[in-house]
Design a protein around this motif. Structure first.
Motif, PDB file in Angstrom:
ATOM      1  N   ASP A  74       0.856  -1.190   0.000  1.00  9.77           N
ATOM      2  CA  ASP A  74       0.000   0.000   0.000  1.00  9.77           C
ATOM      3  C   ASP A  74       0.887   1.232   0.000  1.00  9.77           C
ATOM      4  O   ASP A  74       2.001   1.214   0.547  1.00  9.77           O
ATOM      5  N   LYS A  85      -0.776   3.071   7.326  1.00 11.06           N
ATOM      6  CA  LYS A  85      -1.577   1.841   7.305  1.00 11.06           C
ATOM      7  C   LYS A  85      -0.680   0.606   7.378  1.00 11.06           C
ATOM      8  O   LYS A  85      -0.924  -0.327   8.135  1.00 11.06           O
ATOM      9  N   THR A 138     -11.718   2.685  -6.698  1.00  9.57           N
ATOM     10  CA  THR A 138     -12.179   3.226  -7.991  1.00  9.57           C
ATOM     11  C   THR A 138     -13.346   4.173  -7.700  1.00  9.57           C
ATOM     12  O   THR A 138     -14.500   3.870  -8.020  1.00  9.57           O
ATOM     13  N   GLU A 187     -19.091  -5.944   3.137  1.00  7.40           N
ATOM     14  CA  GLU A 187     -18.467  -5.474   4.369  1.00  7.40           C
ATOM     15  C   GLU A 187     -19.259  -6.027   5.549  1.00  7.40           C
ATOM     16  O   GLU A 187     -20.468  -6.192   5.477  1.00  7.40           O
ATOM     17  N   LYS A 196     -21.788   4.282  -6.025  1.00  8.44           N
ATOM     18  CA  LYS A 196     -20.825   4.599  -7.093  1.00  8.44           C
ATOM     19  C   LYS A 196     -20.965   3.653  -8.289  1.00  8.44           C
ATOM     20  O   LYS A 196     -20.809   4.070  -9.429  1.00  8.44           O
TER      21      LYS A 196
HETATM   22  N1  LIG Z   1     -15.474  -2.400   0.022  1.00  8.94           N
HETATM   23  C1  LIG Z   1     -16.103  -3.444  -0.468  1.00  8.94           C
HETATM   24  O1  LIG Z   1     -16.910  -4.080   0.210  1.00  8.94           O
HETATM   25  C2  LIG Z   1     -15.875  -3.901  -1.872  1.00  8.94           C
HETATM   26  C3  LIG Z   1     -15.128  -3.144  -2.756  1.00  8.94           C
HETATM   27  N2  LIG Z   1     -14.951  -3.562  -4.058  1.00  8.94           N
HETATM   28  C4  LIG Z   1     -14.131  -2.783  -4.970  1.00  8.94           C
HETATM   29  O2  LIG Z   1     -12.755  -3.012  -4.640  1.00  8.94           O
HETATM   30  C5  LIG Z   1     -11.986  -1.836  -4.840  1.00  8.94           C
HETATM   31  C6  LIG Z   1     -11.276  -1.458  -3.557  1.00  8.94           C
HETATM   32  O3  LIG Z   1     -12.257  -1.115  -2.599  1.00  8.94           O
HETATM   33  P1  LIG Z   1     -11.898  -0.957  -1.043  1.00  8.94           P
HETATM   34  O4  LIG Z   1     -11.051  -2.098  -0.610  1.00  8.94           O
HETATM   35  O5  LIG Z   1     -13.178  -0.709  -0.355  1.00  8.94           O
HETATM   36  O6  LIG Z   1     -11.011   0.365  -1.100  1.00  8.94           O
HETATM   37  P2  LIG Z   1     -10.281   1.149   0.077  1.00  8.94           P
HETATM   38  O7  LIG Z   1     -10.417   2.571  -0.240  1.00  8.94           O
HETATM   39  O8  LIG Z   1     -10.706   0.603   1.397  1.00  8.94           O
HETATM   40  O9  LIG Z   1      -8.741   0.722  -0.109  1.00  8.94           O
HETATM   41  C7  LIG Z   1      -7.975   1.044  -1.223  1.00  8.94           C
HETATM   42  C8  LIG Z   1      -6.507   1.035  -0.795  1.00  8.94           C
HETATM   43  O10 LIG Z   1      -5.688   1.187  -1.957  1.00  8.94           O
HETATM   44  C9  LIG Z   1      -4.539   1.937  -1.571  1.00  8.94           C
HETATM   45  N3  LIG Z   1      -3.860   2.454  -2.770  1.00  8.94           N
HETATM   46  C10 LIG Z   1      -4.164   3.521  -3.536  1.00  8.94           C
HETATM   47  N4  LIG Z   1      -3.258   3.652  -4.542  1.00  8.94           N
HETATM   48  C11 LIG Z   1      -2.379   2.638  -4.399  1.00  8.94           C
HETATM   49  C12 LIG Z   1      -1.229   2.220  -5.123  1.00  8.94           C
HETATM   50  N5  LIG Z   1      -0.797   2.885  -6.210  1.00  8.94           N
HETATM   51  N6  LIG Z   1      -0.557   1.145  -4.689  1.00  8.94           N
HETATM   52  C13 LIG Z   1      -0.972   0.460  -3.603  1.00  8.94           C
HETATM   53  N7  LIG Z   1      -2.042   0.803  -2.865  1.00  8.94           N
HETATM   54  C14 LIG Z   1      -2.736   1.875  -3.273  1.00  8.94           C
HETATM   55  C15 LIG Z   1      -5.118   3.000  -0.653  1.00  8.94           C
HETATM   56  O11 LIG Z   1      -4.107   3.592   0.148  1.00  8.94           O
HETATM   57  C16 LIG Z   1      -6.118   2.171   0.157  1.00  8.94           C
HETATM   58  O12 LIG Z   1      -5.517   1.631   1.318  1.00  8.94           O
HETATM   59  C17 LIG Z   1     -12.967  -0.793  -5.378  1.00  8.94           C
HETATM   60  O13 LIG Z   1     -12.948  -0.829  -6.780  1.00  8.94           O
HETATM   61  C18 LIG Z   1     -14.316  -1.289  -4.878  1.00  8.94           C
HETATM   62  O14 LIG Z   1     -15.378  -0.885  -5.697  1.00  8.94           O
HETATM   63  C19 LIG Z   1     -15.461  -4.741  -4.513  1.00  8.94           C
HETATM   64  C20 LIG Z   1     -16.195  -5.542  -3.663  1.00  8.94           C
HETATM   65  C21 LIG Z   1     -16.448  -5.190  -2.286  1.00  8.94           C
END
Ligand SMILES: NC(=O)C1=CN([C@@H]2O[C@H](COP(=O)(O)OP(=O)(O)OC[C@H]3O[C@@H](n4cnc5c(N)ncnc54)[C@H](O)[C@@H]3O)[C@@H](O)[C@H]2O)C=CC1
Ligand SMILES: O=C(O)[C@H]1O[C@H](OP(=O)(O)OP(=O)(O)OC[C@H]2O[C@@H](n3ccc(=O)[nH]c3=O)[C@H](O)[C@@H]2O)[C@H](O)[C@@H](O)[C@@H]1O
Length: 447
Positions: free
Chosen positions: A30, A35, A86, A158, A269
């Motif tokens: 990350d 974090k 995203t 979640e 979204k």
């Molecule tokens: N939250 C959920 O329940 C679900 C989310 N998704 C999808 O999964 C994706 C991620 O969602 P979340 O986990 O909720 O996001 P989140 O916002 O909780 O975590 C994303 C992480 O990516 C990190 N990040 C950003 N740029 C980076 C890089 N260049 N290299 C490494 N790390 C980087 C951020 O610091 C953050 O810790 C989204 O597209 C979402 O739509 C899909 C299914 C379930």
């Protein structure tokens, strides 16, 4: 297998921990140094039941590592998962800058064959953009290294993320060639012991499957909210209607609970992003636009009921609020209906005394200097000196409260329930009026 995961949010961290749990070796990367530092100390940055022990256990076993070093991360896994955010852009489209930044990093640093696996929710055609981003960086350094791009969207919820990942209904893998297909079959083999769960398809179909599934679930909820609003005007009880409808197996009981609107990081979204994609292809997705419009309006319904009860004058009123997170078992406040309610109450001159079992810290972070907000240590404290009670999230501990205590603590004998947890008669016995969602005449407050 050796796996790298970019992004340690809900999806990345759960994916990493669960893949390590079945014996794979995982490195989670990350860009957020704080974090990663916390994760290395065994502190989980989110509240997600069951996640902490498997992170601890697999870290101790040496199967799960955390880093901010992109070079080390790219080098580590043959399988490179992209699990970064995203978010919605201003126009509703999905912002791919984080996804493409990771893809670029992979192209910049890879030295041998990689499968780049998109786990983030991304619009149809993103795999092509990821491929271009990787290829572009390889060309810049004149490197001729083979790679494949695969779509493997995630369907976890979640609050139940670990269970959902460990026992998935299905695992969608979109791939256009055999080599990555074999590698992903091996990766997910441990999850197939009971029955085959992996469904292989082409990349674009996999990308669309994710949006279509979320949009379908959101549609069910908006549909029920619309029927609930109608029920209020027609003198019907949506809870009877819901049970009557759900008993038809073609409809089913799941995801037809009416409420104060769906929130979270994904439904809002993803519905917008799919509608945006449709417009890009000259197709007006009327149903999706309506799903979104109904939901946005639904987030105002609780405020309207409270406001109507007090004749439109909320200045100086104090509202006890139970439940802040967008749903139970999470501390996630993204797009939570409670936020719309609180912001409208503040704008109307009211103040809020709030309690949530897990989302207090997050609420404090979002509203650090809000004079109209008092965060209370217990649900009982939130009631003290308040005018009325409003419920936004159906946490288990709100399901059977002491109604006599509520009646004694609040000034106006009234409970507004955005999740239909109670029966009017139960409250009536304690002299409390009950306004819920779609539960018969006078529920809208217009009569
Ligand atoms: N939250 C959920 O329940 C679900 C989310 N998704 C999808 O999964 C994706 C991620 O969602 P979340 O986990 O909720 O996001 P989140 O916002 O909780 O975590 C994303 C992480 O990516 C990190 N990040 C950003 N740029 C980076 C890089 N260049 N290299 C490494 N790390 C980087 C951020 O610091 C953050 O810790 C989204 O597209 C979402 O739509 C899909 C299914 C379930
Ligand atoms: O793509 C994603 O991120 C995820 O989005 C949702 O998961 P999540 O947002 O975690 O939570 P849900 O349990 O689906 O609830 C979403 C919202 O809908 C509301 N909801 C849910 C069900 C219902 O019957 N009524 C209702 O109002 C909830 O209160 C909540 O605000 C999907 O359920 C997951 O399958 C998907 O992977």
């Amino acid at each position: 297998m050796r796996i790298t995961i970019f992004g340690t949010g809900y999806v990345g961290l759960v994916t990493g921990a669960c893949l390590a749990e079945v014996g794979h070796h995982v490195m989670c990367m990350d860009v957020d140094q704080a974090k990663i530092d916390r994760l290395r100390e065994g502190i989980i940055p989110i509240y997600e039941p069951g996640l902490e022990p498997i992170v601890a256990h697999n870290t101790a076993a040496g199967r799960l590592q955390f880093t901010t070093d992109v070079v080390e991360a790219v080098d580590y896994g043959e399988l490179q998962f992209i699990a970064v955010g995203t978010p919605s852009d201003e126009d509703g489209s999905a912002d791919l800058k984080y996804v493409l930044a990771v893809a670029g990093s992979i192209g910049e640093h890879m030295n041998d064959y990689k499968v780049v696996i998109d786990k983030s929710t991304v619009p149809v055609g993103t795999a092509d953009k990821v491929r271009e981003a990787v290829r572009g960086k390889l060309l810049e350094r004149s490197a001729d290294i083979d790679f494949d791009v695969v779509s493997n969207p995630e369907f976890l919820k979640e609050g139940a993320a670990v269970d959902d990942f460990m026992k998935p209904d299905r695992i969608i893998v979109g791939t256009d060639s055999d080599r990555p297909q074999e590698l992903l079959r091996e990766l997910y083999y441990p999850f197939n012991r009971n029955h085959e769960r992996v469904i292989f398809m082409d990349v674009r179909s996999a990308e669309l499957t994710k949006y279509a599934a979320n949009a379908m679930l959101a549609t069910k909820i908006s549909f029920m909210n619309e029927v609930a609003n109608l029920a209020e005007r027609l003198g019907a009880d949506i809870e009877h209607v819901r049970r009557g409808m759900g008993s038809d197996p073609r409809i089913g009981y799941h995801f037809i609970y009416p409420g104060c609107g769906y929130g979270g990081s994904c439904f809002p979204k993803d519905v917008k992003a799919l509608a945006w994609t449709a417009r890009e292809y000259d197709y007006e997705a009327r149903l999706l636009d309506a799903v979104e419009a109904v939901n946005s309006a639904q987030k105002h319904v609780l405020f309207d009921k409270v406001s109507h009860y007090y004749g439109g004058d909320l200045a100086g009123k104090t509202v006890a609020l139970w439940g802040l997170s967008f749903k139970p078992k999470t501390d996630d406040m993204r797009e939570a209906p409670s936020r719309v309610l609180m912001e409208k109450l503040w704008a109307a001159g009211a103040s809020v005394q709030a309690f949530d079992p897990e989302a207090m810290e997050e609420t404090q972070r979002i509203y650090p200097d809000q004079p109209g907000l008092q965060l209370c240590g217990t649900k009982e404290q939130a009631l003290k000196g308040a005018d009325c009670l409003v419920i936004c999230t159906e946490w288990k501990e709100f399901r059977s409260p002491d109604f006599a205590q509520i009646a004694a603590a609040i000034r106006s004998p009234v409970v507004f329930d955005g999740r239909n947890l109670y029966d009017e008669k139960m409250l009536g016995r304690h002299g409390l009026s009950y306004y819920a969602i779609g539960r018969g005449l006078n529920q809208f407050g217009t009569r």
